[in-house]
Design a protein around this motif. Structure first.
Motif, mmCIF file in Angstrom:
data_model
loop_
_atom_site.group_PDB
_atom_site.id
_atom_site.type_symbol
_atom_site.label_atom_id
_atom_site.label_comp_id
_atom_site.label_asym_id
_atom_site.label_seq_id
_atom_site.Cartn_x
_atom_site.Cartn_y
_atom_site.Cartn_z
ATOM 1 N N VAL A 1 1.048 -1.121 -0.006
ATOM 2 C CA VAL A 1 -0.049 0.106 0.059
ATOM 3 C C VAL A 1 0.903 1.201 -0.055
ATOM 4 C CG1 VAL A 1 -1.933 1.330 1.276
ATOM 5 C CG2 VAL A 1 -1.653 -1.390 1.268
ATOM 6 N N ASP A 2 0.988 1.995 -1.353
ATOM 7 C CA ASP A 2 1.798 3.148 -1.304
ATOM 8 C C ASP A 2 1.494 4.298 -0.526
ATOM 9 O OD1 ASP A 2 3.944 3.616 -4.355
ATOM 10 O OD2 ASP A 2 4.279 4.085 -2.056
ATOM 11 N N ASP A 3 2.417 5.231 -0.460
ATOM 12 C CA ASP A 3 2.339 6.397 0.506
ATOM 13 C C ASP A 3 1.067 7.230 0.156
ATOM 14 O OD1 ASP A 3 4.299 9.392 0.289
ATOM 15 O OD2 ASP A 3 3.115 8.693 1.975
ATOM 16 N N GLY A 4 0.498 7.580 1.139
ATOM 17 C CA GLY A 4 -0.813 8.403 1.028
ATOM 18 C C GLY A 4 -2.201 7.773 0.598
ATOM 19 N N ALA A 5 -2.061 6.435 0.267
ATOM 20 C CA ALA A 5 -3.355 5.729 -0.039
ATOM 21 C C ALA A 5 -4.113 5.510 1.358
ATOM 22 C CB ALA A 5 -3.023 4.452 -0.489
ATOM 23 N N GLU A 6 -5.497 5.456 1.117
ATOM 24 C CA GLU A 6 -6.416 5.234 2.471
ATOM 25 C C GLU A 6 -7.232 4.210 1.981
ATOM 26 O OE1 GLU A 6 -7.117 9.846 3.417
ATOM 27 O OE2 GLU A 6 -8.664 8.255 4.317
ATOM 28 N N VAL A 7 -7.206 3.197 2.816
ATOM 29 C CA VAL A 7 -8.236 1.905 2.749
ATOM 30 C C VAL A 7 -8.918 1.994 3.834
ATOM 31 C CG1 VAL A 7 -8.035 -0.384 2.225
ATOM 32 C CG2 VAL A 7 -6.122 1.004 1.509
ATOM 33 N N ARG A 8 -10.255 1.929 3.567
ATOM 34 C CA ARG A 8 -11.054 1.663 4.779
ATOM 35 C C ARG A 8 -12.442 0.726 4.325
ATOM 36 N NH1 ARG A 8 -10.632 6.446 7.651
ATOM 37 N NH2 ARG A 8 -9.513 8.010 6.623
ATOM 38 N N GLU A 9 -12.947 0.076 5.508
ATOM 39 C CA GLU A 9 -14.129 -0.787 5.151
ATOM 40 C C GLU A 9 -13.821 -1.697 3.862
ATOM 41 O OE1 GLU A 9 -16.447 -0.514 7.272
ATOM 42 O OE2 GLU A 9 -15.728 1.246 8.290
ATOM 43 N N SER A 10 -12.608 -2.293 3.668
ATOM 44 C CA SER A 10 -12.516 -2.734 2.511
ATOM 45 C C SER A 10 -11.800 -4.249 2.963
ATOM 46 C CB SER A 10 -11.638 -2.078 1.423
ATOM 47 O OG SER A 10 -12.396 -0.948 1.158
ATOM 48 N N LEU A 11 -11.446 -4.956 1.628
ATOM 49 C CA LEU A 11 -10.963 -6.270 1.616
ATOM 50 C C LEU A 11 -9.811 -5.985 0.342
ATOM 51 C CD1 LEU A 11 -11.246 -8.901 2.972
ATOM 52 C CD2 LEU A 11 -12.899 -9.514 0.975
ATOM 53 N N VAL A 12 -8.621 -6.081 0.942
ATOM 54 C CA VAL A 12 -7.563 -6.264 -0.124
ATOM 55 C C VAL A 12 -6.948 -7.571 -0.291
ATOM 56 C CG1 VAL A 12 -5.462 -5.165 -1.040
ATOM 57 C CG2 VAL A 12 -7.056 -3.709 0.374
ATOM 58 N N MET A 13 -7.176 -8.334 -1.409
ATOM 59 C CA MET A 13 -6.761 -9.757 -1.752
ATOM 60 C C MET A 13 -5.092 -9.811 -1.803
ATOM 61 S SD MET A 13 -9.804 -11.209 -1.222
ATOM 62 C CE MET A 13 -9.829 -12.821 -1.539
ATOM 63 N N ALA A 14 -4.690 -11.005 -1.747
ATOM 64 C CA ALA A 14 -3.258 -11.102 -1.838
ATOM 65 C C ALA A 14 -2.763 -10.514 -3.265
ATOM 66 C CB ALA A 14 -2.920 -12.469 -1.696
#
Lengths: 113, 463, 146
Positions: free
Chosen positions: B240-253
């Motif tokens: 997950v690169d600089d400044g990214a925002e991840v909420r309420e989510s599913l990030v798969m492999a």
């Protein structure tokens, strides 16, 4: 490879033992041809005592299956050990053959079919 | 008690390609394969032997579970046909079902158990033998006397069962586990702060903010000032690169999330984004925004060191002559180069390289070739991992080239190649043989020898 | 690095003996390196055995009926890389070593051989050198996995 022919509930069974390799296919094909000439269309082939099978052995099983299917019959397989099962799965033959744990159930399955 | 788990891959084919799970049974919920939760449950209710029955096995499940030792249970494997009924499957696995009570789980189900609870199967009361029965699957039970499949039952306490039939189901189950049920299961990773679980080898930038509950997998890099959570699951091998925002989510492999990308209420896998509210999905083509991450292959350390050190040394030696002669050659107008696209690997990756076009005009050009200075610009590709120092002849990206390389699974192009090391004619059969032979018999000594030979040949036969 | 070679007159029976011999050789060599537990080793040996068997049988089948050109099998063991290279060479005509997967649905009776080899070994390549076909198969022992 040894082939023991028997009959259970009216279904012909073949119990194979040893190495089902390219050098054993001739014997298997001849034996099976003889059985087909007797008229039966449904068979069970038990591989419990087979410790090695290669593409030659697989090919002759497929060849036998085609022959029985052409007369509306089937060949069901029983007794797959880990090694033999792996090769079956690798060549997708587990989708083509019905596979059972033991010979008796495979024979019975023809009734409930 | 034994258990048969019938994995109906056909119904879950949509799960393939979502993240790194190759087989539907291995799709993860909070980074643990769904099948593993099922195995854990069977162990919890007293199962001693489990047989996993596949319609479409691919070896990955067996490789993961092995003989079940790790879970304190015996695991076996079997096969079934796609349209076999449960009765038929039990028949096919007869030697397994006899002599012990049998639980049959048909389908991939998520059972919301609690590892701290004790579950009993209630053998009194009316019932059909089905503990759970829906069109997505069923759980049934029978006592040791196989004919009596109609004995009843229930689990006490009662159990909620979810089925991952669609993407939204998978998402909902994950969120439920994440938000409310983390304590009920063994979830892979280490929990430091409340509600935050991290895997192995997780790199967290100094300004990264994590708001629990969050589950992070292994080999994950959270960079710069990324913000993760709340209610986020990140799979293995993710950046997950600089400044990214991840909420309420599913990030798969195997996913790369680009800088300053904002992701909310989504499922992300590779370059695919799915909205959980309306099931819409998009494929992102800008790889700086979002892209799949290739899993790093095990590197042969010696080979890697040889390439990097050798390239570095060569670069040092060539730096000054390169500057001098290239400038001279350019001034004189003597230099000619071709820019062409070449194949990098047998799976079709390509890159454009500049190569000498074969004109022997002028002394400068000859000197450049004899000192192998024409390869100087390619040395950086060794550091980037795109080329070896010594390897196969670079094949151009043409239809013929692609055919050739497809057939050559060991193809690994180098700045210097085996053909020139042995002074063979690139078009001849001997060149193909040598290339394949050296490719199959790689070793530090042979590669060094080939490198020396190539350099010497350039020196001797160009001046 | 150790190299062991054997050769046999092309018959299906001899091909089987050679295959069994290769398995024995690999097993003995493996014991000189620290390897995975018993379960992993048996699978590894079985896979090499089957792949070698396929290659040897292929060579016998593609040769003349009463061929006299011996088939040569060599086993190269690279301890440092826990790597085995098995090569099978024959004096037959050049053959088509294509990568095509058999059409499983059509129930072919042959053609599984090469597919099996490629799936069980890490690398399989083919060369033609000095009038002989050479099939080179490589497999690495992956240590530390259960």
């Amino acid at each position: 490879m040894k082939i023991r022919i028997d009959e259970m509930n009216g279904i012909r069974t073949l119990a194979l033992a040893g190495r089902f390799d390219a050098s054993a296919t001739g014997g298997f094909k001849d034996t099976f041809k003889g059985l087909l000439q007797e008229g039966a269309a449904n068979y069970v082939v038990d591989l419990q005592k087979v410790d090695y099978i290669d593409s030659g052995g697989l090919g002759s099983l497929v060849s036998a299956l085609r022959q029985t299917r052409s007369i509306d019959g089937d060949i069901r397989i029983s007794g797959l050990s880990g090694k033999v099962r792996s090769v079956f799965e690798l060549t997708r033959l587990h989708r083509i053959f019905e596979i059972f744990d033991d010979e008796l159930q495979a024979v019975k399955s023809y009734r409930t079919n | 008690m034994n258990s048969l788990i019938i994995i109906r891959e056909k119904h879950y084919s949509w799960l393939r390609g979502l993240g790194s799970a190759d087989h539907p049974a291995m799709v993860t919920i909070c980074n643990k394969p769904i099948l593993e939760y099922m195995v854990d449950f069977i162990v919890l209710v007293g199962g001693k032997k489990i047989r996993l029955v596949f319609e479409e096995p691919d070896g990955s499940v067996e490789a993961y579970f092995g003989n079940g030792e790790r879970w304190g249970v015996e695991i076996e494997y079997g096969n079934a046909q796609a349209d076999d009924t449960i009765a038929r499957v039990v028949e096919k696995n007869s030697s397994f079902g006899e002599q012990a009570p049998l639980i049959v789980i048909d389908g991939l189900l998520f059972i919301h158990y609690d590892k701290n609870a004790r579950y009993e199967i209630n053998p009194e009361g009316p019932g059909t033998g089905f503990l759970y029965n829906s069109e997505s699957g069923s759980i049934s039970y029978s006592t040791a006397d196989a004919a009596e499949r109609s004995t009843l039952v229930e689990f006490t306490p009662n159990l909620q069962i979810s089925t991952p039939r669609k993407i939204v189901n998978l998402f909902r189950i994950t969120m439920q586990v994440l938000r409310e049920e983390q304590h009920r299961y063994v979830i892979p990773g280490y929990g430091a702060d409340k509600g935050v679980i991290l895997g192995r080898n997780v790199e967290i930038g100094k300004e990264v903010k994590i708001h629990g509950p969050v589950v992070v997998g292994s080999n994950v890099r959270l960079l710069g000032s990324a913000v993760i959570g709340p209610n986020v699951v990140i799979g293995n091998n993710v950046i997950v690169d600089d400044g990214a925002e991840v909420r309420e989510s599913l990030v798969m492999a195997d996913t790369y999330i680009g800088r300053r990308l904002y992701i909310s209420a989504k499922m992300v896998a590779g370059s695919k984004v799915v909205s959980v509210s309306n099931n819409a999905s998009i494929e992102v083509s800008d790889e700086f925004l979002l892209s799949p991450l290739k899993r790093s292959l095990p590197i042969n350390i010696v080979r890697y060191l040889f390439n990097v050190c050798g390239a570095f040394l060569l670069a040092l030696l060539q730096l000054i002559p390169f500057c001098i002669f290239f400038t001279l050659g350019w001034l004189k107008g003597d230099l000619r180069f071709n820019k062409s696209r070449f194949l990098l690997s047998s799976d079709g990756q390509t890159k454009i390289f500049r190569t000498p076009s074969g004109f022997r005009t002028g002394a400068i050009d000859r000197i450049i070739r004899s000192l192998s200075l024409d390869r100087f610009a390619l040395l950086k590709e060794v550091f980037a991992g795109k080329l070896q120092l010594v390897g196969n002849r670079l094949i151009p990206d043409t239809a013929e080239g692609r055919e050739f390389v497809k057939d050559f699974s060991g193809y690994s192009p180098g700045i210097f190649n085996y053909t020139e090391a042995d002074r063979l004619d690139p078009g001849a059969a001997e060149s193909e043989i040598a290339e394949r032979f050296y490719s199959a018999n790689r070793g530090f000594l042979t590669e060094s020898k080939s490198l020396m030979k190539a350099l010497m040949n350039n020196l001797l036969y160009n001046t | 690095m150790r190299i062991l070679e054997l050769s046999f007159i092309p018959t299906l029976d001899n091909a089987q003996w050679a295959t069994i011999a290769v398995r024995q050789i690999v097993e003995t060599l493996m014991k000189t390196v620290k390897v995975a537990g018993i379960e992993g080793m048996d699978k590894f040996l079985s896979e090499i055995e089957l792949a070698t068997g396929e290659a040897c049988v292929n060579s016998v089948k593609h040769g003349p009926e009463q061929g006299i050109d011996k088939i040569q099998v060599s086993v190269v063991f690279k301890e440092k890389y826990s790597n085995f290279i098995v090569t099978v060479s024959d004096g037959n005509k050049r053959y088509d070593f294509s990568d095509r997967e058999p059409d499983f649905d059509a129930l072919p009776e042959s053609g599984y051989g090469i597919y099996i080899m490629r799936n069980l070994m890490d690398k399989v390549s083919y060369q033609r050198e000095k009038g002989r076909n050479l099939v080179i198969m490589e497999k690495e022992i992956k240590q530390g996995e259960e």
